[in-house]
Write an enzyme that holds these catalytic residues in place. Structure first.
Site, PDB file in Angstrom:
ATOM      1  CG  HIS A  33      -1.906   1.037   1.330  1.00  0.00           C
ATOM      2  ND1 HIS A  33      -3.108   0.994   0.667  1.00  0.00           N
ATOM      3  CD2 HIS A  33      -1.912   2.199   2.027  1.00  0.00           C
ATOM      4  CE1 HIS A  33      -3.818   2.077   0.949  1.00  0.00           C
ATOM      5  NE2 HIS A  33      -3.107   2.837   1.770  1.00  0.00           N
ATOM      6  CG  ASP A  35      -0.795   5.543   2.740  1.00  0.00           C
ATOM      7  OD1 ASP A  35      -1.967   5.487   2.347  1.00  0.00           O
ATOM      8  OD2 ASP A  35      -0.315   4.763   3.586  1.00  0.00           O
ATOM      9  CG  MET A  37      -0.356  11.609   2.416  1.00  0.00           C
ATOM     10  SD  MET A  37       0.049  11.704   4.164  1.00  0.00           S
ATOM     11  CE  MET A  37      -0.382  10.033   4.685  1.00  0.00           C
ATOM     12  CG  HIS A  66      -4.924   5.880   0.090  1.00  0.00           C
ATOM     13  ND1 HIS A  66      -4.893   5.851   1.477  1.00  0.00           N
ATOM     14  CD2 HIS A  66      -5.961   6.681  -0.241  1.00  0.00           C
ATOM     15  CE1 HIS A  66      -5.857   6.618   1.954  1.00  0.00           C
ATOM     16  NE2 HIS A  66      -6.520   7.148   0.936  1.00  0.00           N
ATOM     17  CG  MET A  68      -4.856  10.186   1.251  1.00  0.00           C
ATOM     18  SD  MET A  68      -3.956   9.658   2.702  1.00  0.00           S
ATOM     19  CE  MET A  68      -2.777   8.563   1.931  1.00  0.00           C
ATOM     20  N   GLY A 142      -3.976  11.152   6.487  1.00  0.00           N
ATOM     21  CA  GLY A 142      -2.914  12.153   6.652  1.00  0.00           C
ATOM     22  C   GLY A 142      -1.751  11.652   7.488  1.00  0.00           C
ATOM     23  CG  ASP A 175      -5.484   3.066   4.794  1.00  0.00           C
ATOM     24  OD1 ASP A 175      -4.679   2.785   5.691  1.00  0.00           O
ATOM     25  OD2 ASP A 175      -5.221   3.830   3.838  1.00  0.00           O
ATOM     26  N   GLY A 177      -5.364   2.082  11.654  1.00  0.00           N
ATOM     27  CA  GLY A 177      -5.577   1.470  12.973  1.00  0.00           C
ATOM     28  C   GLY A 177      -5.864  -0.018  12.935  1.00  0.00           C
ATOM     29  CB  SER A 198       2.135   2.185  12.978  1.00  0.00           C
ATOM     30  OG  SER A 198       0.757   2.076  13.229  1.00  0.00           O
TER      31      SER A 198
HETATM   32  C1  DX5 Z   1      -3.379   7.309   6.511  1.00  0.00           C
HETATM   33  C2  DX5 Z   1      -2.898   6.281   5.514  1.00  0.00           C
HETATM   34  C3  DX5 Z   1      -2.766   4.905   6.036  1.00  0.00           C
HETATM   35  C4  DX5 Z   1      -1.796   4.766   7.168  1.00  0.00           C
HETATM   36  C5  DX5 Z   1      -2.173   3.572   7.977  1.00  0.00           C
HETATM   37  O1  DX5 Z   1      -3.521   8.531   5.884  1.00  0.00           O
HETATM   38  O2  DX5 Z   1      -3.802   6.222   4.421  1.00  0.00           O
HETATM   39  O3  DX5 Z   1      -2.481   3.980   5.006  1.00  0.00           O
HETATM   40  O4  DX5 Z   1      -0.482   4.658   6.729  1.00  0.00           O
HETATM   41  O5  DX5 Z   1      -1.367   3.572   9.068  1.00  0.00           O
HETATM   42  P1  DX5 Z   1      -1.646   2.740  10.390  1.00  0.00           P
HETATM   43  O6  DX5 Z   1      -1.841   1.300   9.983  1.00  0.00           O
HETATM   44  O7  DX5 Z   1      -0.442   2.997  11.191  1.00  0.00           O
HETATM   45  O8  DX5 Z   1      -2.918   3.294  10.982  1.00  0.00           O
HETATM   46 ZN    ZN Z   2      -3.652   4.560   2.878  1.00  0.00          ZN
END
Ligand code: DX5
Ligand code: ZN
Length: 216
Positions: A33, A35, A37, A66, A68, A142, A175, A177, A198
């Site tokens: 995945h 991310d 941003m 993904h 953002m 974010g 996606d 937590g 994480s």
């Molecule tokens: C948040 C991202 C997630 C994030 C997930 O903006 O889209 O993909 O990295 O991170 P964890 O798994 O640590 O919540």
């Molecule tokens: Zn993501």
């Protein structure tokens, strides 16, 4: 279908990016995945094409990008060239979502629509049959390592019902937590793909953590 695990590179050690991607290659992870941003759609900036090109050189797993970012339609061709498997655009970022989804598919990628935590599932009614996957954010996008928003569970159930009622095979990805506590609940409610940043990258045994998430 057995569920898929997509570790998020956002939580990797960027000083050792190549070996982090190689770790994903060797692991039981299904996808990587990514991310992206822009500091406008979300209050943070991650990485862009110069980094993604290097990741794509090394990555052997399907890449799940993904976006953002505002105006994601500007970059669809570039993501196609990178060899992205699944391109996620935010519902909230696309005025002409149907057009963007078609452009993603024309560029040879699978298309996914992402919802922020506050965006209701029923808004997907007229786009869901056009896409391969829906990504439900279970944190405000974010940042990594945020707390899972429990309301996501009822959104997964509602989305699953919509997919079944329409006779579709759209995947549901979650996606934010995701860990050993939230993952089983998400799967029980109908999730198909779990992103985990994480939790995977900070684990003492990262291979085993991915293996266990797969085995749930
Ligand atoms: C948040 C991202 C997630 C994030 C997930 O903006 O889209 O993909 O990295 O991170 P964890 O798994 O640590 O919540
Ligand atoms: Zn993501």
């Amino acid at each position: 279908m057995n569920h898929l695990i997509a570790p998020s590179l956002l939580a990797a050690d960027f000083n050792n990016l190549k070996s982090e991607v190689e770790f994903i290659n060797k692991s039981d992870a299904d996808w990587l995945h990514l991310d992206i941003m822009d500091g406008v759609f979300v209050p943070n900036i991650s990485f862009g094409f110069p980094v993604l090109e290097k990741v794509a050189d090394v990555c052997e797993k399907p890449m799940d990008a993904h976006l953002m970012i505002v105006e994601p339609q500007k970059f669809i061709t570039e993501f196609g060239k990178l060899g992205i498997h699944m391109l996620n655009v935010h519902y909230e970022a696309c005025t002409h979502l149907n057009r963007v989804v078609n452009q993603i598919k024309e560029a040879g990628m699978k298309a996914a629509v992402t919802l922020n935590p506050h965006t209701p599932v029923h808004l997907l009614k007229d786009i869901i049959s056009e896409v391969d996957m829906i990504l439900l954010m279970s944190v405000n996008p974010g940042y990594g390592a945020q707390k899972f928003i429990p309301n996501t569970l009822s959104k997964v159930s509602e989305l699953k019902l919509m997919i079944e009622e329409k006779g579709l095979n759209t995947l549901i990805e979650i996606d934010g937590g995701v860990n050993f506590d939230t993952a089983p609940q998400l799967l029980e409610h109908g999730a198909d793909v779990l992103v985990s940043g994480s939790f995977v990258f900070s684990a003492s045994d990262r291979f085993e953590t991915i293996r266990k998430l797969k085995a749930l």
